[in-house]
Scaffold this active site. Sequence first.
Site, PDB file in Angstrom:
ATOM      1  N   THR A  78      21.055 121.789   6.446  1.00 38.99           N
ATOM      2  CA  THR A  78      20.157 120.783   7.031  1.00 38.99           C
ATOM      3  C   THR A  78      20.922 119.524   7.451  1.00 38.99           C
ATOM      4  O   THR A  78      20.402 118.690   8.178  1.00 38.99           O
ATOM      5  CB  THR A  78      19.026 120.400   6.052  1.00 38.99           C
ATOM      6  OG1 THR A  78      19.592 120.174   4.768  1.00 38.99           O
ATOM      7  CG2 THR A  78      17.986 121.485   5.969  1.00 38.99           C
ATOM      8  N   ASP A  87      23.806 127.767  -7.194  1.00 40.45           N
ATOM      9  CA  ASP A  87      23.935 127.396  -5.780  1.00 40.45           C
ATOM     10  C   ASP A  87      25.400 127.149  -5.424  1.00 40.45           C
ATOM     11  O   ASP A  87      25.845 126.010  -5.345  1.00 40.45           O
ATOM     12  CB  ASP A  87      23.081 126.130  -5.564  1.00 40.45           C
ATOM     13  CG  ASP A  87      23.132 125.576  -4.160  1.00 40.45           C
ATOM     14  OD1 ASP A  87      23.484 126.314  -3.231  1.00 40.45           O
ATOM     15  OD2 ASP A  87      22.813 124.380  -3.995  1.00 40.45           O
ATOM     16  N   LEU A  88      26.155 128.245  -5.233  1.00 39.10           N
ATOM     17  CA  LEU A  88      27.591 128.093  -4.940  1.00 39.10           C
ATOM     18  C   LEU A  88      27.921 128.414  -3.482  1.00 39.10           C
ATOM     19  O   LEU A  88      29.063 128.268  -3.055  1.00 39.10           O
ATOM     20  CB  LEU A  88      28.427 128.980  -5.878  1.00 39.10           C
ATOM     21  CG  LEU A  88      28.326 128.640  -7.375  1.00 39.10           C
ATOM     22  CD1 LEU A  88      29.205 129.577  -8.199  1.00 39.10           C
ATOM     23  CD2 LEU A  88      28.707 127.193  -7.648  1.00 39.10           C
ATOM     24  N   LYS A  89      26.967 128.914  -2.721  1.00 36.57           N
ATOM     25  CA  LYS A  89      27.112 129.124  -1.269  1.00 36.57           C
ATOM     26  C   LYS A  89      28.420 129.828  -0.893  1.00 36.57           C
ATOM     27  O   LYS A  89      29.253 129.263  -0.168  1.00 36.57           O
ATOM     28  CB  LYS A  89      27.016 127.787  -0.529  1.00 36.57           C
ATOM     29  CG  LYS A  89      25.710 127.033  -0.745  1.00 36.57           C
ATOM     30  CD  LYS A  89      25.641 125.798   0.148  1.00 36.57           C
ATOM     31  CE  LYS A  89      24.356 125.027   0.009  1.00 36.57           C
ATOM     32  NZ  LYS A  89      24.255 124.267  -1.254  1.00 36.57           N
ATOM     33  N   GLN A 138      17.937 112.245   2.715  1.00 32.52           N
ATOM     34  CA  GLN A 138      17.327 113.404   3.359  1.00 32.52           C
ATOM     35  C   GLN A 138      16.647 112.951   4.650  1.00 32.52           C
ATOM     36  O   GLN A 138      16.181 111.813   4.738  1.00 32.52           O
ATOM     37  CB  GLN A 138      16.292 114.061   2.437  1.00 32.52           C
ATOM     38  CG  GLN A 138      16.888 114.706   1.190  1.00 32.52           C
ATOM     39  CD  GLN A 138      17.542 116.053   1.461  1.00 32.52           C
ATOM     40  OE1 GLN A 138      17.789 116.429   2.604  1.00 32.52           O
ATOM     41  NE2 GLN A 138      17.861 116.774   0.403  1.00 32.52           N
ATOM     42  N   LYS A 182      18.589 124.345 -10.988  1.00 33.58           N
ATOM     43  CA  LYS A 182      19.627 124.668  -9.998  1.00 33.58           C
ATOM     44  C   LYS A 182      20.952 124.073 -10.460  1.00 33.58           C
ATOM     45  O   LYS A 182      21.052 122.873 -10.693  1.00 33.58           O
ATOM     46  CB  LYS A 182      19.283 124.129  -8.620  1.00 33.58           C
ATOM     47  CG  LYS A 182      20.386 124.415  -7.583  1.00 33.58           C
ATOM     48  CD  LYS A 182      19.950 124.101  -6.169  1.00 33.58           C
ATOM     49  CE  LYS A 182      20.288 122.700  -5.741  1.00 33.58           C
ATOM     50  NZ  LYS A 182      21.731 122.462  -5.482  1.00 33.58           N
ATOM     51  N   GLY A 220      15.568 117.290  -6.414  1.00 33.54           N
ATOM     52  CA  GLY A 220      16.602 116.616  -7.197  1.00 33.54           C
ATOM     53  C   GLY A 220      16.162 115.232  -7.613  1.00 33.54           C
ATOM     54  O   GLY A 220      15.403 115.054  -8.565  1.00 33.54           O
ATOM     55  N   ARG A 221      16.632 114.231  -6.859  1.00 35.22           N
ATOM     56  CA  ARG A 221      16.446 112.831  -7.260  1.00 35.22           C
ATOM     57  C   ARG A 221      15.004 112.390  -7.505  1.00 35.22           C
ATOM     58  O   ARG A 221      14.787 111.569  -8.400  1.00 35.22           O
ATOM     59  CB  ARG A 221      17.150 111.926  -6.247  1.00 35.22           C
ATOM     60  CG  ARG A 221      18.676 112.020  -6.401  1.00 35.22           C
ATOM     61  CD  ARG A 221      19.407 111.593  -5.171  1.00 35.22           C
ATOM     62  NE  ARG A 221      19.158 112.509  -4.051  1.00 35.22           N
ATOM     63  CZ  ARG A 221      19.650 112.343  -2.837  1.00 35.22           C
ATOM     64  NH1 ARG A 221      20.397 111.287  -2.573  1.00 35.22           N
ATOM     65  NH2 ARG A 221      19.398 113.226  -1.883  1.00 35.22           N
ATOM     66  N   ASP A 274      33.292 134.023   2.542  1.00 33.64           N
ATOM     67  CA  ASP A 274      34.698 134.471   2.610  1.00 33.64           C
ATOM     68  C   ASP A 274      34.692 135.882   3.208  1.00 33.64           C
ATOM     69  O   ASP A 274      33.646 136.348   3.671  1.00 33.64           O
ATOM     70  CB  ASP A 274      35.312 134.444   1.191  1.00 33.64           C
ATOM     71  CG  ASP A 274      36.819 134.205   1.211  1.00 33.64           C
ATOM     72  OD1 ASP A 274      37.514 134.838   2.024  1.00 33.64           O
ATOM     73  OD2 ASP A 274      37.301 133.388   0.404  1.00 33.64           O
TER      74      ASP A 274
HETATM   75  O1  C5P Z   1      18.060 114.897  -4.632  1.00 35.55           O
HETATM   76  P1  C5P Z   1      17.510 115.849  -3.624  1.00 35.55           P
HETATM   77  O2  C5P Z   1      16.047 116.218  -3.856  1.00 35.55           O
HETATM   78  O3  C5P Z   1      17.766 115.419  -2.192  1.00 35.55           O
HETATM   79  O4  C5P Z   1      18.347 117.185  -3.888  1.00 35.55           O
HETATM   80  C1  C5P Z   1      18.252 118.312  -3.054  1.00 35.55           C
HETATM   81  C2  C5P Z   1      19.181 119.386  -3.550  1.00 35.55           C
HETATM   82  O5  C5P Z   1      19.127 120.474  -2.641  1.00 35.55           O
HETATM   83  C3  C5P Z   1      20.636 118.962  -3.638  1.00 35.55           C
HETATM   84  O6  C5P Z   1      21.222 119.677  -4.736  1.00 35.55           O
HETATM   85  C4  C5P Z   1      21.229 119.435  -2.336  1.00 35.55           C
HETATM   86  O7  C5P Z   1      22.598 119.744  -2.434  1.00 35.55           O
HETATM   87  C5  C5P Z   1      20.422 120.714  -2.082  1.00 35.55           C
HETATM   88  N1  C5P Z   1      20.346 121.122  -0.682  1.00 35.55           N
HETATM   89  C6  C5P Z   1      19.796 120.312   0.322  1.00 35.55           C
HETATM   90  N2  C5P Z   1      19.752 120.766   1.614  1.00 35.55           N
HETATM   91  C7  C5P Z   1      20.224 121.979   1.922  1.00 35.55           C
HETATM   92  C8  C5P Z   1      20.769 122.809   0.931  1.00 35.55           C
HETATM   93  C9  C5P Z   1      20.805 122.342  -0.383  1.00 35.55           C
HETATM   94  O8  C5P Z   1      19.343 119.200   0.042  1.00 35.55           O
HETATM   95  N3  C5P Z   1      20.133 122.417   3.165  1.00 35.55           N
END
Ligand code: C5P
Length: 232
Positions: free
Chosen positions: A119, A59-61, A190, A32, A210-211, A64
Amino acid sequence: MGKDVIIACDFSSKQEVFDFLDKFTEEKPYVKIGMELFYGAGPEIVKGIKERGHKIFLDLKLHDIPNTVKKAMSVLSGMDVDMCNLHAAGTIAMMKAAIEGLTRPDGTRPLLIAVTQLTSTSQERMEDDLLIKEPIDKVVMHYANNAKVAGLDGVVCSPLEAGKVKEACGKEFITVTPGVRFADGDIGDQVRVTTPAKAKEIGSDYIVVGRPITAAADPVAAYRRCVAEFCD
Ligand code: C5P
């Protein structure tokens, strides 16, 4: 539909992301690219990662007026990404225009999914700041249904909402779910999280992690653990 683990490569430079991806010598994870990397490294980063053999969720969301989104999507359609997204709040007209822009002359296009409510938005903030007075679950389901009506392929949602989205929009409607943590891992910032195994049980098609992978002492082992819990 094949399930997959998408790694959120939230780095700000090409060097950092390439150093990270170099650790994966045996597999080519789905990547991503978010706003930080896209704006920090420039659009060429898409080509660079693609050339290394990875699938890409851009993922540029977008959000407009329909004409602007249509034109922006037609630029993205030339970048050979596998999935991209927009905000369902832009209306059905905007989502339909996005599909028109994204569709290439040969009729193919990347998957297009919608963000419903972020979220990070709580019931209270939605009511007070956005003046939307309905329960947030109802708003999420309504936006998911709008995305389906517009012809999109699915939504980004909490894994906890994925089951309901499938019930309302059909099992072919894709759910892409962030907010995934290992049972024995740090939650970080989160709030509503699930494990990869639980996300599988609920019905997510793709988990975005991600992390728990990027900050792990052994990212490849963490990725494999996600795949073992979610895909196998
Ligand atoms: O590090 P982590 O697992 O929390 O990363 C989650 C990824 O998903 C991040 O890139 C975050 O911007 C993205 N994301 C999110 N919740 C959303 C939409 C996107 O955590 N509702």
